[in-house]
Design a protein around this motif. Structure first.
Motif, short mmCIF file in Angstrom:
data_model
loop_
_atom_site.label_atom_id
_atom_site.label_comp_id
_atom_site.label_asym_id
_atom_site.label_seq_id
_atom_site.Cartn_x
_atom_site.Cartn_y
_atom_site.Cartn_z
N ARG A 162 18.51 23.06 -3.50
CA ARG A 162 17.67 23.70 -2.16
C ARG A 162 17.40 25.20 -2.66
N VAL A 163 16.13 25.41 -2.94
CA VAL A 163 15.57 26.84 -3.22
C VAL A 163 15.26 27.52 -1.96
N VAL A 164 15.97 28.40 -1.48
CA VAL A 164 15.61 29.07 -0.40
C VAL A 164 14.52 30.47 -0.38
N ALA A 165 14.47 30.78 -1.51
CA ALA A 165 13.56 32.22 -1.63
C ALA A 165 13.54 32.14 -3.23
N THR A 166 12.16 32.99 -3.60
CA THR A 166 11.98 33.38 -4.98
C THR A 166 11.68 34.90 -4.97
N ALA A 167 12.16 35.54 -6.03
CA ALA A 167 12.01 36.98 -6.25
C ALA A 167 11.40 37.14 -7.50
N PRO A 168 10.66 38.43 -7.62
CA PRO A 168 9.54 38.62 -8.68
C PRO A 168 10.46 39.01 -9.89
N THR A 169 11.60 39.80 -9.83
CA THR A 169 12.13 40.22 -11.11
C THR A 169 13.92 39.61 -10.90
#
Length: 301
Positions: free
Chosen positions: A218-225
């Motif tokens: 379960r991926v709850v978020a994505t970050a650019p770096t």
């Protein structure tokens, strides 16, 4: 009409720097002299080239349209006028633009800059951020060197594999995955995850690897770096999965723990890419060699 090739050099600097002062500093002339050159360019082209918007200068549509052509023409002229000149690093004055993955800049950028400053003090490096979309800056001559995990498919772009790195897990100290029990693929998949993606992708090759063994996460978020993703992991039980070579120094500084990935996954490559126009450019070849060494020295291989 008689053309002055010095105007081509001035135009390239003006379009690159976006200001009279910046172009003057780049070419080591006074601001009034560069302003006069801009006036001559405007008279010759019939276009304003740069117009003032508040405190900054903005290129006109014409300037944007010819920027890549101007850069390419200047490079060709320099090659014609000095095809066999030996490279003199002590007197070389040039600005190189490098678009590297941000973690590679943090890891290998300092070593590269130190080597450049020692050998060619007149050379400047411009590290620029990666784009969230595919961009043609290499082909247009706006970027000299790229370094990331992507191998370009265009036939006029050279790409050299300068190393590889495996994926690892980054979590806070005393995270449940660091405590009781073996770190299995099942425990890894059961945790909540943050992915690192400039394009905001919530899934990647890890999800394919998990699916092959009947698991999903379960991926709850994505970050650019990676640095941004680590901030999420520092005070929570979120899990980050990133390349090892670009991770340990950043993670240690934030008090995070690096764990092995409990999955069979091929190593991630690190590619150094450039346009074929620079194949015989001695200064560019010199920089490529230093970049290759810096990336390998700091864990790229």
């Amino acid at each position: 009409m008689q053309l002055d090739l010095n105007l081509l050099t001035a135009l390239d600097a003006l379009l690159e720097e976006g200001s009279v002062a910046g172009a003057a500093a780049r070419l080591h002339v006074t601001a009034p002299a560069m302003s006069r050159s801009l006036g001559r360019i405007r008279h010759t082209t019939g276009d304003q080239i740069l117009v003032r918007t508040g405190r900054t200068m903005t290129p006109t549509p014409y300037a944007i349209a010819v920027r890549a052509q101007v850069h390419e023409l200047l490079h060709q002229v320099q090659g014609v006028l000095a095809p066999s000149r030996e490279l003199d690093l002590a007197t070389l004055e040039r600005t190189f633009t490098l678009r590297w993955h941000d973690s590679l800049v943090a890891l290998s950028g300092p070593a590269l800059l130190a080597s450049v400053r020692e050998q060619a003090p007149g050379v400047r490096l411009r590290f620029v951020a990666e784009s969230s979309v595919d961009t043609p800056e290499l082909r247009r001559g706006e970027v000299d060197l790229e370094a990331n995990a992507n191998r370009p498919a265009a036939p006029d772009i050279r790409a050299e594999n300068v190393g590889e790195t495996r994926l690892v897990i980054v979590v806070r100290r005393e995270h449940p995955l660091t405590l009781d029990g073996a770190l299995t693929a099942q425990r890894y998949a059961a945790a909540e995850h943050v992915t690192v993606s400039r394009r905001g992708n919530l899934a990647n090759a890890l999800d394919d690897a998990l699916a092959r063994v009947g698991l999903s996460r379960r991926v709850v978020a994505t970050a650019p770096t990676e640095a941004a993703a680590f901030a999420f992991a520092r005070d929570s039980d979120l899990v980050i999965s990133v390349p090892e070579a670009t991770t340990r120094s950043l993670a240690a500084g934030l008090g995070l723990v690096v764990l092995p990935l409990p999955l069979e996954l091929p190593s991630a490559p690190v590619y150094l890419s450039w346009h074929q126009r620079y194949d015989t450019d001695t200064a560019h070849a010199w920089l490529r060699g230093l970049a290759r060494d810096a990336l390998a020295l700091c864990g790229g291989s």
